[in-house]
Design a protein around this motif. Structure first.
Motif, short mmCIF file in Angstrom:
data_model
loop_
_atom_site.label_atom_id
_atom_site.label_comp_id
_atom_site.label_asym_id
_atom_site.label_seq_id
_atom_site.Cartn_x
_atom_site.Cartn_y
_atom_site.Cartn_z
N ILE A 180 35.76 33.36 26.01
CA ILE A 180 35.80 33.56 27.47
C ILE A 180 36.06 35.03 27.80
CG2 ILE A 180 37.08 33.02 29.58
CD1 ILE A 180 37.44 30.17 28.43
N ALA A 181 36.94 35.69 27.05
CA ALA A 181 37.21 37.12 27.29
C ALA A 181 35.96 37.95 27.07
CB ALA A 181 38.34 37.59 26.39
N GLN A 182 35.25 37.69 25.98
CA GLN A 182 34.00 38.41 25.68
C GLN A 182 33.01 38.20 26.82
OE1 GLN A 182 33.18 40.11 22.62
NE2 GLN A 182 31.25 40.72 23.54
N ALA A 183 32.85 36.97 27.25
CA ALA A 183 31.92 36.66 28.33
C ALA A 183 32.32 37.32 29.64
CB ALA A 183 31.80 35.15 28.51
N ALA A 184 33.62 37.35 29.95
CA ALA A 184 34.09 37.96 31.20
C ALA A 184 33.78 39.45 31.23
CB ALA A 184 35.58 37.72 31.38
N VAL A 185 33.99 40.14 30.12
CA VAL A 185 33.68 41.57 30.08
C VAL A 185 32.17 41.79 30.20
CG1 VAL A 185 33.81 43.66 28.68
CG2 VAL A 185 35.77 42.14 28.82
N GLN B 197 27.41 31.26 33.70
CA GLN B 197 27.70 30.75 32.36
C GLN B 197 29.19 30.46 32.17
OE1 GLN B 197 26.02 33.32 29.39
NE2 GLN B 197 23.98 33.19 30.27
N LEU B 198 30.03 30.99 33.05
CA LEU B 198 31.46 30.75 32.96
C LEU B 198 31.96 29.72 33.98
CD1 LEU B 198 32.82 34.35 32.36
CD2 LEU B 198 32.84 32.43 30.77
N SER B 199 31.06 29.11 34.71
CA SER B 199 31.47 28.21 35.79
C SER B 199 32.31 27.03 35.31
CB SER B 199 30.26 27.72 36.58
OG SER B 199 29.42 26.96 35.73
N ASP C 266 38.50 28.18 36.63
CA ASP C 266 38.76 27.39 37.83
C ASP C 266 38.15 28.14 39.02
OD1 ASP C 266 40.58 29.36 38.59
OD2 ASP C 266 42.22 27.98 38.94
N PRO C 267 37.99 27.51 40.17
CA PRO C 267 37.29 28.14 41.30
C PRO C 267 37.86 29.49 41.73
CG PRO C 267 37.54 25.80 41.70
CD PRO C 267 38.33 26.10 40.46
N ASP C 268 39.18 29.65 41.77
CA ASP C 268 39.76 30.93 42.17
C ASP C 268 39.43 32.04 41.18
OD1 ASP C 268 40.84 29.82 44.46
OD2 ASP C 268 42.79 29.42 43.53
N CYS C 269 39.55 31.75 39.89
CA CYS C 269 39.23 32.75 38.86
C CYS C 269 37.75 33.11 38.90
CB CYS C 269 39.59 32.24 37.47
SG CYS C 269 41.35 32.14 37.15
N PHE C 270 36.91 32.09 39.11
CA PHE C 270 35.47 32.31 39.18
C PHE C 270 35.11 33.27 40.32
CE2 PHE C 270 31.18 31.27 40.59
CZ PHE C 270 30.47 31.30 39.40
N LEU C 271 35.64 33.00 41.52
CA LEU C 271 35.35 33.84 42.67
C LEU C 271 35.91 35.25 42.49
CD1 LEU C 271 35.91 31.35 45.62
CD2 LEU C 271 33.74 32.27 44.77
N SER C 272 37.09 35.35 41.92
CA SER C 272 37.70 36.65 41.69
C SER C 272 36.87 37.50 40.72
CB SER C 272 39.12 36.46 41.16
OG SER C 272 39.71 37.70 40.89
N LEU C 273 36.43 36.89 39.62
CA LEU C 273 35.61 37.62 38.65
C LEU C 273 34.25 37.99 39.24
CD1 LEU C 273 35.33 38.74 35.77
CD2 LEU C 273 34.44 36.49 35.09
N GLN C 274 33.68 37.10 40.02
CA GLN C 274 32.40 37.38 40.68
C GLN C 274 32.53 38.57 41.63
OE1 GLN C 274 31.02 34.23 43.31
NE2 GLN C 274 28.91 34.60 42.62
#
Length: 140
Positions: A38-43, A54-56, A60-68
């Protein structure tokens, strides 16, 4: 030749961390592998080389929106300052540490190196519906 060993203070002795039971849960090693991926994918999402979709299931929804949101800001900033949309190149996970909070909650710290710098990532993973989901994500 002299070998020097350090003794741990009694309160800092390593204790056995709870591992997941055989009822479909995972061990600390499995959690570390999930955190690494997940860390590799987030970077890579921040770099624009991977789709956030791909990380959906992993965030969780808050982390998803924040990363987006952060990925969009990072790409906008890179386009204005460098004229290039490739911000981070060749990110590589260097280390992963996981700490069990309970049988279904772990916290992990990850070090990711890129061409010019290293960054720290902290995440909280919770076992939900048979899979690990990130409920808190901080990328330094």
């Amino acid at each position: 030749m002299t070998v020097v060993t350090a003794h741990r203070h009694a309160s800092r002795q390593r204790t056995k961390r709870p591992e997941m039971n055989a009822g479909g849960n995972a061990s600390t090693l499995d959690v570390r592998l999930v955190a690494r991926s997940i860390a590799q994918a987030a970077v890579e999402v921040l770099a624009g080389t991977r789709s956030i979709l791909q990380l959906s299931r992993s965030l969780d929804p808050d982390c998803f929106l924040s990363l987006q949101h952060r990925a969009a800001l990072t790409r906008e900033h890179a386009a204005r300052t460098r004229g290039s949309l490739l911000v981070h190149r060749s990110p590589m996970v260097r280390s992963v540490r996981a700490c069990a909070i309970s049988e279904t909650v772990y916290e992990a710290s990850i070090v990711v190196s890129e061409e010019q710098r290293s960054r720290a990532i902290a995440m909280r993973l919770e076992h939900r519906d048979g899979t690990w989901q990130v409920t808190a994500l901080e990328i330094g």
